[in-house]
Design a protein around this motif. Structure first.
Motif, PDB file in Angstrom:
ATOM      1  N   GLN A 192      47.693 -93.385  16.912  1.00  0.00           N
ATOM      2  CA  GLN A 192      48.515 -92.226  16.285  1.00  0.00           C
ATOM      3  C   GLN A 192      48.312 -90.863  17.177  1.00  0.00           C
ATOM      4  O   GLN A 192      49.418 -90.169  17.388  1.00  0.00           O
ATOM      5  N   GLN A 193      47.056 -90.425  17.577  1.00  0.00           N
ATOM      6  CA  GLN A 193      46.888 -89.339  18.271  1.00  0.00           C
ATOM      7  C   GLN A 193      47.594 -89.383  19.740  1.00  0.00           C
ATOM      8  O   GLN A 193      48.220 -88.755  20.038  1.00  0.00           O
ATOM      9  N   ALA A 194      47.222 -90.519  20.270  1.00  0.00           N
ATOM     10  CA  ALA A 194      47.894 -90.442  21.952  1.00  0.00           C
ATOM     11  C   ALA A 194      49.289 -90.887  21.688  1.00  0.00           C
ATOM     12  O   ALA A 194      50.000 -90.311  22.728  1.00  0.00           O
ATOM     13  N   ALA A 195      49.869 -91.446  20.669  1.00  0.00           N
ATOM     14  CA  ALA A 195      51.349 -91.677  20.683  1.00  0.00           C
ATOM     15  C   ALA A 195      52.242 -90.147  20.778  1.00  0.00           C
ATOM     16  O   ALA A 195      53.410 -90.304  20.897  1.00  0.00           O
ATOM     17  N   LEU A 196      51.469 -89.305  20.401  1.00  0.00           N
ATOM     18  CA  LEU A 196      51.888 -88.005  20.331  1.00  0.00           C
ATOM     19  C   LEU A 196      52.419 -87.571  21.756  1.00  0.00           C
ATOM     20  O   LEU A 196      53.255 -86.697  21.902  1.00  0.00           O
ATOM     21  N   GLN A 197      51.838 -88.173  22.673  1.00  0.00           N
ATOM     22  CA  GLN A 197      52.290 -87.819  24.167  1.00  0.00           C
ATOM     23  C   GLN A 197      53.304 -88.647  24.781  1.00  0.00           C
ATOM     24  O   GLN A 197      53.837 -88.577  25.856  1.00  0.00           O
ATOM     25  N   LEU A 198      54.038 -89.507  23.893  1.00  0.00           N
ATOM     26  CA  LEU A 198      55.090 -90.497  24.269  1.00  0.00           C
ATOM     27  C   LEU A 198      56.422 -89.480  25.000  1.00  0.00           C
ATOM     28  O   LEU A 198      56.526 -88.431  24.070  1.00  0.00           O
ATOM     29  N   PHE A 250      34.855 -89.109  35.148  1.00  0.00           N
ATOM     30  CA  PHE A 250      34.369 -87.926  34.449  1.00  0.00           C
ATOM     31  C   PHE A 250      34.615 -87.876  33.100  1.00  0.00           C
ATOM     32  O   PHE A 250      33.977 -87.588  32.464  1.00  0.00           O
ATOM     33  N   GLU A 251      36.102 -88.088  32.620  1.00  0.00           N
ATOM     34  CA  GLU A 251      36.715 -87.873  31.520  1.00  0.00           C
ATOM     35  C   GLU A 251      36.377 -89.118  30.317  1.00  0.00           C
ATOM     36  O   GLU A 251      36.344 -88.824  29.178  1.00  0.00           O
ATOM     37  N   GLY A 311      48.234 -94.014  28.068  1.00  0.00           N
ATOM     38  CA  GLY A 311      47.034 -94.886  28.150  1.00  0.00           C
ATOM     39  C   GLY A 311      45.826 -94.168  28.763  1.00  0.00           C
ATOM     40  O   GLY A 311      44.901 -94.365  27.823  1.00  0.00           O
ATOM     41  N   ILE A 312      45.996 -93.011  29.567  1.00  0.00           N
ATOM     42  CA  ILE A 312      44.874 -92.366  29.830  1.00  0.00           C
ATOM     43  C   ILE A 312      44.178 -91.668  28.621  1.00  0.00           C
ATOM     44  O   ILE A 312      42.959 -91.436  28.283  1.00  0.00           O
ATOM     45  N   GLU A 313      45.315 -90.988  28.133  1.00  0.00           N
ATOM     46  CA  GLU A 313      45.039 -90.298  26.788  1.00  0.00           C
ATOM     47  C   GLU A 313      44.433 -90.937  25.683  1.00  0.00           C
ATOM     48  O   GLU A 313      43.138 -90.645  24.994  1.00  0.00           O
TER      49      GLU A 313
END
Length: 304
Positions: free
Chosen positions: A12-18, A248-249, A288-290
């Motif tokens: 749900q959080q990452a999907a905000l970047q779609l 790193f991340e 995907g990275i997010e």
């Protein structure tokens, strides 16, 4: 929080970047893919599989296939692989020819295009039908006999092969390419055009999380030391020009593809696949990275 609840929260959080990034444009067949798809699968070394979103949708795995090819080459040739390809990060774009010329046809690592082509040349020498050998190998790893090669994508890549052909012919001029370039290219593109889902990919990479032994077939795919070597190469060279930032991340060995998939390994614990087709400027899945950054921040699994 259960693993399913965690995945749902991350989804749900990452999907905000779609909507950010764009699908690969230089391969026409990939440019047609719906960018607003997103899936995550986790597969632990006990064989438990957890998924969310579009995790069952097959997509073009592209450069993720380089790990399968390297694995087969290591099965057949062992340490002789490293006589023809290096193990260092390149520091240049994945399709660069400059370094290849300067270093006399010896690619820096097996995950840049030149290195993957040398590995494909090794595979060409070992199998009568290399793309079929890799497809069958992947089917076994994923425990899915339905996995196929997308011939439309393979042909699209072959039709736009000029730069890869240039790299192959350059290596041939230095004596580091043994087979007919056009034959190797067609098999290489066919391997990149294998279609798999997040579930297939996470399951198929279980051997790298499980010390070289496939969780689903119980077969030893590689000795433990060679599995560690591949994980190390993924950590240093698996995400194009973003490998250092990813380490790193996120802190997992990983391998991405311009189809929008990223596979990541937590050695001794699990394998993860995320997929969303829109890419960032370095050619890795934006969403995907997010998702992997969120996953890493929620659970202290970084190998570092």
């Amino acid at each position: 929080m259960s693993i399913n609840e965690l995945l749902e929260s991350i989804y749900q959080q990452a999907a905000l970047q779609l909507g950010r990034g764009e699908v690969a444009q230089y391969i026409p067949a990939l440019a047609e893919v719906d960018a607003n798809q997103f899936g995550i699968t986790i597969c632990d070394i006990q064989g438990n599989v957890h998924s969310v979103g579009d995790a069952q949708t097959p997509f073009s795995i592209q450069s993720i296939s380089k790990v399968y090819s390297l694995t087969l080459a290591m099965q057949n040739l062992g340490n002789k692989v490293w006589q023809r390809v290096g193990m260092e990060p390149s520091g240049l774009p994945f399709n660069s020819l400059i370094q290849l010329e300067q270093e006399q046809g010896l690619p820096r690592n097996p995950f840049i295009n030149a290195g993957a082509l040398v590995v494909a040349d090794m595979i060409e020498s070992s199998y009568a039908t290399p793309s079929l050998a890799i497809k069958n190998f992947v089917r076994t790893l994923a425990a899915n006999p339905e996995i196929q090669i997308d011939s439309k994508v393979a042909q699209s890549e072959y039709d736009h092969r000029a730069r890869n052909a240039a790299a192959a012919y350059l290596m041939k001029s230095f004596g580091n390419f043994n087979n007919e370039v056009e034959d190797v290219l067609m098999n290489y593109f066919s391997t990149c055009a294998i279609k798999m889902s997040c579930v297939d990919l996470a399951k198929s990479f279980s051997y790298l999380a499980n010390k070289g032994q496939c969780v689903f077939s119980n077969k030893r795919i590689l000795p433990e030391q060679q599995a560690r070597q591949i994980n190390a190469l993924m950590a240093t060279s698996g995400l194009y020009d973003e490998a250092g930032k990813f380490a790193f991340e996120v802190g997992f060995p990983g391998k991405s593809g311009v189809g929008g998939g990223i596979i990541a390994i937590v050695p001794g614990v699990l394998s993860i696949c995320v997929w969303s087709p829109a890419l960032n400027k370095t050619g890795n899945s934006y969403v995907g990275i997010e998702a992997l950054k969120l996953l890493s921040s929620h659970i202290d699994w970084s190998v570092y």
